[in-house]
Design a protein around this motif. Structure first.
Motif, short mmCIF file in Angstrom:
data_model
loop_
_atom_site.label_atom_id
_atom_site.label_comp_id
_atom_site.label_asym_id
_atom_site.label_seq_id
_atom_site.Cartn_x
_atom_site.Cartn_y
_atom_site.Cartn_z
N LEU A 34 26.38 20.13 83.51
CA LEU A 34 25.90 21.47 83.20
C LEU A 34 24.50 21.70 83.79
N LEU A 35 23.58 20.76 83.57
CA LEU A 35 22.22 20.91 84.09
C LEU A 35 22.19 20.85 85.61
N SER A 36 22.99 19.96 86.17
CA SER A 36 23.01 19.80 87.63
C SER A 36 23.55 21.04 88.32
N ARG A 37 24.60 21.62 87.76
CA ARG A 37 25.16 22.84 88.35
C ARG A 37 24.15 23.98 88.33
N ALA A 38 23.25 23.96 87.32
CA ALA A 38 22.23 25.00 87.22
C ALA A 38 21.00 24.66 88.06
N GLY A 39 21.05 23.54 88.80
CA GLY A 39 19.94 23.15 89.65
C GLY A 39 18.83 22.43 88.92
N LEU A 40 19.07 22.06 87.66
CA LEU A 40 18.04 21.40 86.86
C LEU A 40 18.22 19.88 86.96
N PHE A 41 18.02 19.35 88.16
CA PHE A 41 18.31 17.93 88.41
C PHE A 41 17.31 17.02 87.71
N GLU A 42 16.04 17.39 87.73
CA GLU A 42 15.03 16.57 87.07
C GLU A 42 15.29 16.48 85.57
N GLU A 43 15.66 17.63 84.98
CA GLU A 43 15.96 17.64 83.55
C GLU A 43 17.17 16.76 83.25
N ALA A 44 18.17 16.80 84.16
CA ALA A 44 19.35 15.96 83.97
C ALA A 44 18.98 14.48 84.04
N LYS A 45 18.11 14.13 84.99
CA LYS A 45 17.70 12.73 85.12
C LYS A 45 16.93 12.26 83.89
N GLU A 46 16.08 13.13 83.34
CA GLU A 46 15.33 12.77 82.12
C GLU A 46 16.29 12.55 80.94
N LEU A 47 17.34 13.39 80.89
CA LEU A 47 18.31 13.24 79.81
C LEU A 47 19.01 11.88 79.92
N ILE A 48 19.38 11.50 81.14
CA ILE A 48 20.06 10.21 81.33
C ILE A 48 19.15 9.06 80.93
N GLN A 49 17.88 9.17 81.26
CA GLN A 49 16.95 8.11 80.90
C GLN A 49 16.80 7.99 79.39
N ARG A 50 16.90 9.12 78.68
CA ARG A 50 16.90 9.06 77.22
C ARG A 50 18.18 8.43 76.70
N VAL A 51 19.29 8.75 77.38
CA VAL A 51 20.58 8.17 77.00
C VAL A 51 20.52 6.65 77.14
N ALA A 52 19.87 6.18 78.20
CA ALA A 52 19.81 4.73 78.47
C ALA A 52 19.13 3.97 77.34
N THR A 53 18.20 4.62 76.62
CA THR A 53 17.46 3.94 75.55
C THR A 53 18.09 4.13 74.18
N SER A 54 19.04 5.08 74.07
CA SER A 54 19.58 5.39 72.74
C SER A 54 21.08 5.24 72.63
N SER A 55 21.77 4.77 73.68
CA SER A 55 23.22 4.65 73.62
C SER A 55 23.67 3.38 74.31
#
Length: 526
Positions: free
Chosen positions: A385-406
């Motif tokens: 969803l974020l990537s399609r909207a061009g929000l790649f940095e926000e998507a990368k930050e979300l993944i990095q949060r996922v890496a620490t909590s999942s």
């Protein structure tokens, strides 16, 4: 009033009970007329408490505690009440207490206990109960034997199920049906078909088990073909069979067959239940007829979470995010609680429609209002969803949060979605970051192909060549593409690079014409 008249009145009153309040009044009369220790009266009271919709397993339990010497019939009734009330651990405890009290189990006891073992997902307990059945000689009973086959099928242990089947002195059509169903669950449709073909009698249940086995294992054309064979018998399909066939039509995109099935349902006069209606909605949506899907949805008087999910998913599939969000609001107003599948459909709808803000708002709602923990599929949808909207940095930050909590699988799913989105939108630098997280020797070809294509599109032929050489050195081959086309009602599949002999094309054309002729016949045959 004579004792006989009082007894008769009490028993008649018990039979007329509709609610727990009625039962308590009847129970009071039973006690005042001296029938408080009457086994038959007590069994009727406990049987009412066993009713899933009207009864109360807790009331049955309290009443049972005050029975001094319960018979095996009363034990069986309370075990059934606890089982239907999902009190599975207590069911097993009571079975143990029953044996300790010196009351021997019978052929009604073990099926209840075996079902509790299945739902507890405890193969160890199931084997212990099986052992008790062997010692007591109850496994020779047809009802107990069939229950054992069902239990081992739930545990995916078809070797044990086959041994029970072979040792049963007498078999019924149910015995053959549960073997077919069990092999279908362990993705062995070939053995399921062997049992289906060997069955001396084929009723609606065994036809349905085989068709369902094909459909559940993605053998959709085989399921449709078996349904055609069923039309040559006197067996009339039921709701479960129609739902399986509609699923096959949905995956094959066979709209004309789905419409014929819908007409067949109407001719039989089957009511539009939640399950059948959901199957029709899913079929029409996946076959591209969203109007008919919505018409059926609106006509349904009752809708559960699965039904709402099917309609929201249909809107997501067709890129109508706004309508999907509107349906979600209507779902909440109707008092139906969304589940994790609902939010996957919503995130997908928002992604396809470019509704990034709405999607993030729904993610917050999933966490805060419904306390649903996001899974890997949710993270994948949000990253897309974020990537399609061009929000790649926000998507990368979300993944990095996922890496620490999942866990690792959720992180991997998120990086997969991110890599795909970066390649799709030409974000070579970010794609390289994702590839570092994903590229391992055992990976499938998809990751390598994505990055190779991205480098080639960006004019980095050298880097693209390095990725292809890496694939070659690691022995990774690109999976060939597969496509399908429907000609005159027949679905044909083709593999990339496959050569078709002209004679085969001619044969397929003739078969398609035959199928078309059968389809347009006036009979109920398809």
């Amino acid at each position: 009033m004579s004792a006989y008249s009082a007894t008769k009145r009490c028993l008649l009153l018990l039979e007329k009970c509709k609610t727990m309040q009625d039962l308590k009044i009847a129970h009071a009369l039973v006690l005042t007329t001296g029938l408080g220790t009457n086994s038959f009266a007590l069994s009727r009271i406990l049987a009412f408490c066993s009713d899933r919709h009207r009864g109360s397993s807790s009331h049955a339990w309290k009443l049972f505690q005050h029975i001094p010497q319960p018979t095996v019939c009363l034990w069986n009734t309370v075990l059934k009440a606890l089982l239907l009330g999902d009190e599975l651990v207590k069911t097993m405890h009571e079975f143990k207490d029953m044996l300790r009290s010196g009351v021997a189990a019978d052929n009604y006891t073990l099926p209840y206990v075996l079902k509790a073992c299945s739902r507890l997902q405890s193969s160890c307990l199931g084997e212990l109960v099986h052992g008790h059945g062997l010692k007591s000689g109850l496994v020779v009973d047809l009802f107990v034997g069939n229950s054992l086959i069902v239990m081992y099928g739930e545990f995916r242990n078809m070797e044990a199920a086959r041994r029970v089947f072979d040792e049963m002195p007498r078999l019924s059509v149910v015995s053959w049906m549960v073997m077919v169903s069990g092999f279908g669950k362990v993705v062995d449709v070939e053995k399921a078909r062997v049992f289906f073909d060997l069955a001396p009698v084929r009723d609606r249940g065994i036809w349905g088990a085989m068709i369902s086995g094909y459909v559940q294992n993605a053998c959709f054309k085989e399921g449709l073909y078996l349904f055609r064979l069923m039309q040559d018998t006197d067996v009339e399909p039921d709701e479960a069979i129609f739902v399986s066939i509609l699923c096959a039509c949905a995956h094959l995109g066979a709209l004309d067959v789905g419409i014929w099935i819908h007409g067949y349902v109407d001719r039989l006069g089957l009511p539009l239940s939640v399950r059948l209606g959901t199957g029709l909605i899913d079929m029409y949506a996946k076959c591209g007829n969203l109007d008919l899907a919505k018409r059926i949805f609106d006509a349904m008087s009752q809708k559960d979470t699965i039904c709402w999910n099917a309609m929201i998913s249909a809107m997501a599939m067709h890129g109508d995010g706004e309508t999907a969000l509107k349906l979600f609001d209507e779902m909440e107003v109707a008092g139906v609680r969304p589940d994790d599948i609902t939010f996957i459909a919503i995130f997908t709808a928002c992604s396809y429609s470019g509704l990034a803000y709405e999607g993030m708002r729904m993610l917050d709602r999933m966490w805060r209002v419904y306390q649903i923990e996001p899974k890997s599929e949710h993270y994948g949808c949000i990253v897309d969803l974020l990537s399609r909207a061009g929000l790649f940095e926000e998507a990368k930050e979300l993944i990095q949060r996922v890496a620490t909590s999942s866990n690792h699988s959720e992180e991997e799913m998120a990086w997969r979605a991110f890599l795909s989105a970066c390649c799709k939108h030409g974000q070579a630098q970010l794609a390289e970051i994702a590839s570092e997280k994903l590229f391992q020797p055992e990976r499938e070809s998809g990751f390598y192909v994505l990055l190779s294509n991205l480098y080639a599109a960006a004019g980095k032929d050298g880097d693209a060549g390095k990725v292809r050489n890496l694939m070659k050195n690691r022995g990774i081959e690109k999976v060939p593409g597969c496509s399908s086309v429907k000609i005159d009602g027949t679905v044909h599949e083709f593999i990339a690079g496959e050569k078709i002999h002209p004679r085969m094309v001619e044969i397929h054309t003739v078969l398609a014409k035959i199928n078309k002729h059968l389809y347009h016949s006036e009979s109920n045959r398809y």
